[in-house]
Design a protein around this motif. Sequence first.
Motif, PDB file in Angstrom:
ATOM      1  N   LEU A 158       7.557  -2.464  -2.148  1.00 17.23           N
ATOM      2  CA  LEU A 158       7.636  -3.858  -2.563  1.00 17.23           C
ATOM      3  C   LEU A 158       8.868  -4.516  -1.953  1.00 17.23           C
ATOM      4  O   LEU A 158       9.934  -3.907  -1.862  1.00 17.23           O
ATOM      5  N   ASP A 159       8.746  -5.759  -1.574  1.00 13.01           N
ATOM      6  CA  ASP A 159       9.872  -6.503  -1.021  1.00 13.01           C
ATOM      7  C   ASP A 159      10.885  -6.841  -2.107  1.00 13.01           C
ATOM      8  O   ASP A 159      10.588  -6.794  -3.306  1.00 13.01           O
ATOM      9  N   ASP A 214      13.145  -9.860  -3.822  1.00 15.19           N
ATOM     10  CA  ASP A 214      13.087 -11.307  -3.916  1.00 15.19           C
ATOM     11  C   ASP A 214      14.374 -11.900  -3.343  1.00 15.19           C
ATOM     12  O   ASP A 214      15.216 -11.187  -2.800  1.00 15.19           O
ATOM     13  N   ASP A 267      10.586  -7.740  -6.114  1.00 17.18           N
ATOM     14  CA  ASP A 267       9.808  -8.972  -6.143  1.00 17.18           C
ATOM     15  C   ASP A 267       8.664  -8.831  -7.156  1.00 17.18           C
ATOM     16  O   ASP A 267       7.677  -8.129  -6.917  1.00 17.18           O
ATOM     17  N   GLU A 306       6.493 -11.036  -8.169  1.00 19.78           N
ATOM     18  CA  GLU A 306       5.231 -11.675  -7.786  1.00 19.78           C
ATOM     19  C   GLU A 306       4.426 -10.766  -6.859  1.00 19.78           C
ATOM     20  O   GLU A 306       3.200 -10.666  -6.986  1.00 19.78           O
ATOM     21  N   GLN A 307       5.107 -10.098  -5.930  1.00 12.32           N
ATOM     22  CA  GLN A 307       4.376  -9.148  -5.086  1.00 12.32           C
ATOM     23  C   GLN A 307       3.872  -7.976  -5.919  1.00 12.32           C
ATOM     24  O   GLN A 307       2.756  -7.485  -5.704  1.00 12.32           O
ATOM     25  N   ARG A 309       0.682  -9.040  -7.517  1.00  8.77           N
ATOM     26  CA  ARG A 309      -0.438  -9.086  -6.567  1.00  8.77           C
ATOM     27  C   ARG A 309      -0.959  -7.684  -6.255  1.00  8.77           C
ATOM     28  O   ARG A 309      -2.171  -7.467  -6.181  1.00  8.77           O
ATOM     29  N   GLU A 310      -0.040  -6.738  -6.078  1.00 12.03           N
ATOM     30  CA  GLU A 310      -0.462  -5.367  -5.761  1.00 12.03           C
ATOM     31  C   GLU A 310      -1.172  -4.727  -6.954  1.00 12.03           C
ATOM     32  O   GLU A 310      -2.141  -3.980  -6.774  1.00 12.03           O
TER      33      GLU A 310
END
Length: 393
Positions: A131-132, A134, A140, A142-143, A146-147
Amino acid sequence: MSIDVEAVRRQTRGVLCVTHLNNARSSLAPGPVMDTVVGHLRREEQIGGYEAAEEAAERLEGVYSSLARLIGAGPDEIALAESGSRAWAAAVYGFPFVPGSRVLIGRSEYAGNVIALRQLARRNDLQIVVLDDDRYGQVDLEQLQRELERGHVAMVALTHVPMANGLVNPAAEVGRRCRAAGVMFVLDACQSVGQMPLDVQSLGCDVLAGTGRKFLRGPRGTAFLYIRAAVLERLEPAMLDGHSTVPTGAGGFEVRGDARRFESWETSAAGRLGLGRAVDYALALGLDAVQERVVGLADQLRGELAAVPGVTVHDRGITRCGIVTFSVKGTDARNIRSRLAEHRINVSVAPLPSAQADSIPTGTRQGEDLVVRASVHYYNTETEVQRLVGFLR
């Protein structure tokens, strides 16, 4: 409630010898903790190791209750181990991965955990998704969401406090999202336990691993593992012995029904007693007071470092902790550590906070990838912080 700094320093013999700003690696233990360890070793010398353990059986059992109070768990959800990495791995290697599933990790995941997950990925045909960060440097969310919505996620593994960027990841929010998605959440709390309050119910984690030697101020070679009772039966230890099982007759056995299924029989009773004493010491001070003191000292250090020409502070995050990372222009981090050690100032070096989890081959990095890591604790003083900064000036 505030901490009586002079009182805790009187109980910390090491402050007479060094300025210890290396608590993220291993703290100076309080006298009562080391007296507990040495006292039990003396008892083993006098009457024998097994006899001393039997004599201390009630105190040894109390270690589980102390750790349970520390993190808001039940004693049956606690196992003891010799290191945080082994505690973490014991649970993760016991997870029933389905081939083709995915494991989500943060970009600041501890390198040893990444190596273990890579091995499991090869064995089980898993995909590791990094994961990135933020814009604040933390995972992050939000990612992550989504995942999770994409599906096929077996586990989310997160380091609560990364080793080298001063931030505290939003673990409770990660836990909330994992719980809603029905995904196992494994939290590495080795750098957070002992420097801030932790509650596994609020964090929403299924597994939590912590170590004794860092901010808990316990002896080296001690650690613990929490496994939520509701998920315990899903995790089977990679190795079993007579301690982790119970006989069923006719040569049969069953795996223990509590978290101690992840323990082994032979261990250091002295170390465990020392760990329990360290936990009780922290609880008596109050983890809210500990966090307030630690954050205050770390903020002072960041502010004073930022005012020194040529010094860059690398810390990020919305919520920060007692770990402070910095570099000095034109000077190798290892050289700074060595020169500080000559003046009896203890710090360590660590990978740059920007190091990516998907590019870490081992637990070490070289040269320009390293920064200086100074980590404060409640027994440190403002004068010690100024001593470090004064040397750099």
